[in-house]
Design an enzyme around this catalytic site. Structure first.
Site, mmCIF file in Angstrom:
data_model
loop_
_atom_site.group_PDB
_atom_site.id
_atom_site.type_symbol
_atom_site.label_atom_id
_atom_site.label_comp_id
_atom_site.label_asym_id
_atom_site.label_seq_id
_atom_site.Cartn_x
_atom_site.Cartn_y
_atom_site.Cartn_z
ATOM 1 N N ARG A 169 0.843 -1.194 0.000
ATOM 2 C CA ARG A 169 0.000 0.000 0.000
ATOM 3 C C ARG A 169 0.879 1.246 0.000
ATOM 4 O O ARG A 169 1.959 1.271 0.579
ATOM 5 C CB ARG A 169 -0.924 0.015 1.233
ATOM 6 N N TYR A 181 -1.280 -3.425 -6.867
ATOM 7 C CA TYR A 181 -1.153 -4.143 -5.588
ATOM 8 C C TYR A 181 -2.490 -4.178 -4.830
ATOM 9 O O TYR A 181 -3.204 -3.182 -4.765
ATOM 10 C CB TYR A 181 -0.074 -3.493 -4.704
ATOM 11 N N LYS A 238 -9.774 -2.505 1.354
ATOM 12 C CA LYS A 238 -9.478 -1.386 2.251
ATOM 13 C C LYS A 238 -10.230 -0.115 1.843
ATOM 14 O O LYS A 238 -10.709 0.633 2.690
ATOM 15 C CB LYS A 238 -7.971 -1.123 2.302
ATOM 16 N N HIS A 298 -10.718 -2.678 11.308
ATOM 17 C CA HIS A 298 -9.637 -3.537 10.815
ATOM 18 C C HIS A 298 -9.428 -4.652 11.837
ATOM 19 O O HIS A 298 -8.454 -4.648 12.593
ATOM 20 C CB HIS A 298 -8.373 -2.675 10.673
ATOM 21 N N SER A 302 -1.529 -3.724 10.176
ATOM 22 C CA SER A 302 -1.165 -4.580 9.054
ATOM 23 C C SER A 302 0.091 -5.394 9.374
ATOM 24 O O SER A 302 1.066 -4.856 9.915
ATOM 25 C CB SER A 302 -0.910 -3.715 7.819
ATOM 26 N N CYS A 338 0.545 -7.648 11.607
ATOM 27 C CA CYS A 338 0.795 -7.805 13.047
ATOM 28 C C CYS A 338 0.019 -8.953 13.662
ATOM 29 O O CYS A 338 -0.134 -9.017 14.880
ATOM 30 C CB CYS A 338 0.500 -6.502 13.772
ATOM 31 N N THR A 369 -4.460 -12.530 10.733
ATOM 32 C CA THR A 369 -4.749 -13.787 10.042
ATOM 33 C C THR A 369 -4.320 -14.968 10.909
ATOM 34 O O THR A 369 -5.031 -15.974 11.014
ATOM 35 C CB THR A 369 -4.024 -13.818 8.678
ATOM 36 N N ASN A 370 -3.161 -14.820 11.545
ATOM 37 C CA ASN A 370 -2.664 -15.919 12.385
ATOM 38 C C ASN A 370 -3.562 -16.180 13.590
ATOM 39 O O ASN A 370 -3.834 -17.331 13.922
ATOM 40 C CB ASN A 370 -1.225 -15.633 12.823
ATOM 41 N N ASP A 379 -9.602 -10.031 8.654
ATOM 42 C CA ASP A 379 -9.039 -8.696 8.381
ATOM 43 C C ASP A 379 -10.012 -7.549 8.654
ATOM 44 O O ASP A 379 -9.592 -6.503 9.110
ATOM 45 C CB ASP A 379 -8.552 -8.623 6.928
ATOM 46 N N ASN A 406 6.306 -8.561 2.093
ATOM 47 C CA ASN A 406 4.851 -8.346 1.987
ATOM 48 C C ASN A 406 4.246 -9.206 0.879
ATOM 49 O O ASN A 406 3.215 -8.862 0.312
ATOM 50 C CB ASN A 406 4.535 -6.868 1.750
ATOM 51 N N ARG A 439 2.031 -12.151 -0.652
ATOM 52 C CA ARG A 439 0.688 -12.490 -0.147
ATOM 53 C C ARG A 439 0.102 -13.707 -0.849
ATOM 54 O O ARG A 439 0.366 -13.953 -2.028
ATOM 55 C CB ARG A 439 -0.254 -11.306 -0.384
ATOM 56 N N ARG A 460 2.876 -4.387 17.441
ATOM 57 C CA ARG A 460 4.245 -4.880 17.601
ATOM 58 C C ARG A 460 4.993 -3.887 18.455
ATOM 59 O O ARG A 460 5.315 -2.790 17.987
ATOM 60 C CB ARG A 460 4.961 -4.901 16.250
ATOM 61 N N PHE A 510 1.742 -17.421 18.278
ATOM 62 C CA PHE A 510 0.977 -18.366 17.437
ATOM 63 C C PHE A 510 0.012 -19.201 18.299
ATOM 64 O O PHE A 510 -0.747 -18.624 19.062
ATOM 65 C CB PHE A 510 1.938 -19.198 16.600
ATOM 66 N N GLY A 511 0.064 -20.546 18.202
ATOM 67 C CA GLY A 511 -0.883 -21.393 18.936
ATOM 68 C C GLY A 511 -0.890 -21.136 20.443
ATOM 69 O O GLY A 511 -1.922 -21.277 21.115
ATOM 70 N N GLU A 512 0.273 -20.736 20.968
ATOM 71 C CA GLU A 512 0.355 -20.485 22.415
ATOM 72 C C GLU A 512 -0.455 -19.251 22.828
ATOM 73 O O GLU A 512 -0.750 -19.072 24.023
ATOM 74 C CB GLU A 512 1.818 -20.342 22.860
HETATM 75 P P1 GTP Z 1 -2.644 -7.771 7.272
HETATM 76 O O1 GTP Z 1 -3.154 -8.791 6.320
HETATM 77 O O2 GTP Z 1 -1.521 -6.949 6.692
HETATM 78 O O3 GTP Z 1 -3.712 -6.876 7.838
HETATM 79 O O4 GTP Z 1 -1.887 -8.531 8.461
HETATM 80 P P2 GTP Z 1 -2.324 -9.477 9.659
HETATM 81 O O5 GTP Z 1 -2.597 -8.649 10.874
HETATM 82 O O6 GTP Z 1 -3.378 -10.433 9.248
HETATM 83 O O7 GTP Z 1 -0.945 -10.224 9.963
HETATM 84 P P3 GTP Z 1 -0.546 -11.761 9.862
HETATM 85 O O8 GTP Z 1 -1.380 -12.635 10.756
HETATM 86 O O9 GTP Z 1 -0.511 -12.126 8.440
HETATM 87 O O10 GTP Z 1 0.924 -11.761 10.474
HETATM 88 C C1 GTP Z 1 1.966 -11.010 9.958
HETATM 89 C C2 GTP Z 1 3.291 -11.546 10.394
HETATM 90 O O11 GTP Z 1 3.382 -11.639 11.810
HETATM 91 C C3 GTP Z 1 3.566 -12.945 9.846
HETATM 92 O O12 GTP Z 1 4.882 -12.987 9.380
HETATM 93 C C4 GTP Z 1 3.383 -13.826 11.048
HETATM 94 O O13 GTP Z 1 4.175 -14.985 10.966
HETATM 95 C C5 GTP Z 1 3.783 -12.925 12.219
HETATM 96 N N1 GTP Z 1 3.053 -13.298 13.463
HETATM 97 C C6 GTP Z 1 1.720 -13.504 13.576
HETATM 98 N N2 GTP Z 1 1.395 -13.896 14.842
HETATM 99 C C7 GTP Z 1 2.546 -13.912 15.553
HETATM 100 C C8 GTP Z 1 2.868 -14.228 16.908
HETATM 101 O O14 GTP Z 1 2.015 -14.567 17.725
HETATM 102 N N3 GTP Z 1 4.184 -14.112 17.274
HETATM 103 C C9 GTP Z 1 5.152 -13.732 16.385
HETATM 104 N N4 GTP Z 1 6.402 -13.647 16.823
HETATM 105 N N5 GTP Z 1 4.886 -13.448 15.086
HETATM 106 C C10 GTP Z 1 3.606 -13.515 14.673
HETATM 107 C C1 SPV Z 2 -3.153 -4.625 5.102
HETATM 108 O O1 SPV Z 2 -2.176 -3.996 4.644
HETATM 109 O O2 SPV Z 2 -3.662 -4.344 6.216
HETATM 110 C C2 SPV Z 2 -3.718 -5.762 4.355
HETATM 111 C C3 SPV Z 2 -3.244 -6.014 3.005
HETATM 112 O O3 SPV Z 2 -4.607 -6.435 4.864
HETATM 113 S S1 SPV Z 2 -3.967 -4.922 1.847
HETATM 114 O O4 SPV Z 2 -5.276 -5.454 1.468
HETATM 115 O O5 SPV Z 2 -3.091 -4.889 0.704
HETATM 116 O O6 SPV Z 2 -4.135 -3.613 2.427
HETATM 117 MN MN MN Z 3 -5.231 -5.673 6.828
#
Ligand code: GTP
Ligand code: SPV
Ligand code: MN
Length: 623
Positions: free
Chosen positions: A91, A231, A240, A260, A282, A284, A287-288, A307, A401, A403, A434, A530-532
């Site tokens: 973006r 993009y 967005k 968001h 974003s 942060c 998704t995870n 998202d 970045n 995807r 973060r 992550f899972g923890e």
């Molecule tokens: P957007 O799609 O940009 O809005 O991002 P998002 O908030 O969905 O972020 P996403 O879950 O894709 O995570 C982004 C990055 O953070 C990835 O590289 C993940 O591996 C990392 N990440 C996610 N959860 C954790 C966590 O609990 N700990 C750590 N250390 N890294 C994490």
């Molecule tokens: C973000 O940047 O927060 C995303 C990816 O979810 S995008 O849709 O490209 O903005």
């Molecule tokens: Mn996003």
């Protein structure tokens, strides 16, 4: 909601003519499409229907053009690798504008230009910008087609990549168009051009785009104009641009919220169901967390959204959230079997587009963090040969970045409620970012107003999701800094108003989290993440149910040493204590940063938030 839909003055005769030419009986839409075609001069016009044949034709065409590489059917069926132009990977916040009629309504955090001036400037850019290309018309709906008031949009684009991605990310095509026509609905007109007209006989590049980029929103008119980038966040205009920037302005006017946020369904071992929404900036962790595999026994997680959340009050006075999207546009690096097996299973089902990842020699994709050991040879996102030695020398095979774009329904743990147009009642909202220092693993706000303060002062290190420096701490209110379609001070006030309009006992409880705190001795993550993170979710749920202890600190309630379940976790008591610690001296250092942030809003910063700031200051210095 007003849109580009005026039917007035269009006689039945004219409608019939339009129907022949443009495949719609909706006179306003037909007129807009014609007007855009006249301006942009495409070679032809194609209405997107959403049929499987159309997908095949478009993806074949992208393969022929060299934009897509078809992946091996046995590994990723019906899926494609794509590398963008190296300058068009994220973006562009400095090229994103909120063109409200009055400059003051865009506020201090958005770029602004007078709508007339912006339109004049962009009209010149669009003039002839689709020459030699097909102009696609994509009718779409954000949210459900059978929602009480479906939120329609129509994107016009000259990029087949955008069409294919939109088909994954939003409900698109004939069925949507028919409903727009039948109900004579208004829709958000969303115009997109990559800004790369083709001269006769000129061969196309793999990823056409322009050095001149504008991502522009007209909030009063509910319209979007985007130019120069292909993009995701700049070009898939339902995401967005519509579902956050335009929708946030609609939501303010209509008393709901466009955020968001991920939406997660959690079932405890006792069988009680809770829905949690979480706003993280974003890249942060949304998704995870949305796809979490809990590590603690008996807990079950299901994804509703990863998202964006649209939240409205239900008749019972609770806030109900829907995920307006149809697909996932997730950060690839860091996604692997050990961190996010659900995402891996989702993409393994195919029907996906991977942009700026690396390509393996056997027709699959790879990125940093997918496996511990990289393959012996790859084609990196820039098209270069790549070996593990390059990795050791610091060259990433995938762009940070990069995807995956994949259908949400392929996620093995998608909640059945995803299909409910009314959404799910939210029990808790998490704000996270973060932060290497200062912010503890989890803390609970005192009430909605205090929670709004936590959201309004949310801070995070910048990531590769937007162009510009990475790792710089900035304030990112409710993780919406780049996505608020109006004045950010008014947006914070809207949060307070939502709280005032509700029965406090029915509102979600608000928490802060930070998975990214570092050990100041060796710089490693203090929490495995992550899972923890299910352990943190467990504490949150137990707080809702009155089952977990907390201690009060200057910033809110944090877990006691015993209330956070760390059973079986490979962490010392000391490490856990470091992760959840609230240090008054750290927060004292944070105060001037918060003050500086609030000062930017002058009179428009709600007094309640200054009161929260003063209370925090008093508690920190009393500590
Ligand atoms: P957007 O799609 O940009 O809005 O991002 P998002 O908030 O969905 O972020 P996403 O879950 O894709 O995570 C982004 C990055 O953070 C990835 O590289 C993940 O591996 C990392 N990440 C996610 N959860 C954790 C966590 O609990 N700990 C750590 N250390 N890294 C994490
Ligand atoms: C973000 O940047 O927060 C995303 C990816 O979810 S995008 O849709 O490209 O903005
Ligand atoms: Mn996003």
């Amino acid at each position: 909601m007003p849109g580009g839909t005026a039917r007035e003055g269009m006689g039945p005769e004219l409608t019939t003519t339009h129907e022949k030419q443009t495949h719609t009986t909706h006179a306003g839409l037909a007129a807009w499409v014609e007007q855009v075609a006249e301006l942009t001069q495409p070679r032809d016009i194609r209405w997107i229907t959403g049929s499987p044949e159309e997908w095949t034709e478009l993806t074949d065409q992208l393969v022929d053009a060299g934009t897509f590489v078809r992946l091996d059917e046995s590994k990723k069926p019906n899926s494609f690798y794509c590398a963008s132009d190296p300058t068009d990977v994220a973006r562009v916040e400095d090229r994103t504008f909120i063109c409200s009629v009055e400059e003051k309504d865009a506020g201090p955090t958005n770029n602004w230009m007078a709508p007339d001036e912006m339109k004049a400037r962009m009209t010149e850019l669009y003039r002839g910008s689709m020459r030699g290309r097909t102009m696609y018309v994509i009718p779409f709906v954000m949210g459900h087609l059978d929602a009480k008031a479906p939120m329609f949009g129509v994107e016009i684009t000259d990029s087949a990549y955008v069409v294919v991605s939109m088909l994954v990310m939003a409900r698109c095509g004939d069925e949507v168009l028919r409903k727009i026509e039948e109900t004579d609905a208004s829709y958000v007109p969303a115009l997109h051009s990559v800004g790369a007209p083709l001269a006769e006989d000129e061969t196309d590049v793999r990823w056409p785009c322009s050095d001149t980029k504008y991502i522009v929103h007209f909030p009063e008119e509910r319209a979007i104009w985007s130019y120069g980038s292909g993009y995701g966040g700049n070009a898939l205009l339902g995401k967005k641009c519509y579902a956050l920037r335009i929708a946030s302005a609609v939501a303010r006017d209509e008393g709901w919220m466009a955020e968001h946020m991920l939406i997660l369904k959690l079932t405890s071992p006792k069988g009680s169901v809770r829905y949690i929404a979480a706003a993280f900036p974003s890249a942060c962790g949304k998704t995870n967390l949305a796809m979490i595999t809990p590590t603690i026994p008996g807990w079950k997680a299901e994804m509703v959204g990863d998202d964006i959340a649209w939240m409205r009050f239900g008749e019972d006075g609770r806030l109900y959230a829907v995920n307006p999207e149809f697909g996932l546009f997730g950060v690839a690096p860091g996604t692997g079997e050990s961190t996010n097996p659900n995402a891996m299973a989702t993409i393994d089902r195919g029907n996906s587009v991977f942009t700026n990842v690396a390509l393996t020699d056997d027709g699959d994709v790879w990125w940093e963090g997918m496996t511990d050991e990289p393959p012996a040879h790859l084609t990196d996102w820039l098209g270069n040969d790549w070996t593990p030695a390059d990795g050791e020398a610091g060259t990433k095979a995938a762009h940070p970045n990069s995807r995956f774009c994949t259908p949400a329904k392929q996620c093995p743990m998608i909640a059945p409620e995803y299909d409910s147009p009314d959404g799910v009642p939210i029990d808790a909202i998490l704000f996270g970012g973060r932060r290497k220092t200062t912010v503890p693993l989890v803390y609970e706000s005192r009430d909605w107003t205090h929670g709004t303060f936590i959201g309004a002062t949310l801070s995070s290190e910048t990531t590769a999701a937007a162009t510009g420096a990475v790792g710089v701490v900035r304030r990112d209110p409710m993780a919406m800094l780049p996505f608020i379609g109006y004045h950010a001070g008014d947006y914070m006030n809207h949060w307070l108003e939502i709280g005032k309009s509700a029965d406090a006992s029915r509102l979600p409880r608000i928490f802060g989290v930070n998975w990214f705190r570092r050990d100041d001795e060796d710089g490693s993550f203090l929490w495995p993440g992550f899972g923890e993170n299910s352990r943190v979710l467990k504490w949150v749920v137990e707080r809702l149910e009155g089952d977990a202890d907390a201690v009060e600190t200057a910033i809110g309630f944090v877990p006691t040493a015993d209330s956070l379940d760390v059973d079986g976790l490979d962490l010392t008591r000391e490490q856990v204590a470091k992760a959840i610690r609230v240090d008054d001296a750290d927060w004292e250092a944070e105060l001037p940063l918060i003050q500086e942030w609030f000062d930017r809003f002058g009179e428009q910063l709600p007094a309640e938030l200054w009161a929260q700031f003063d209370a925090l200051k008093a508690r920190v210095s009393a500590g």
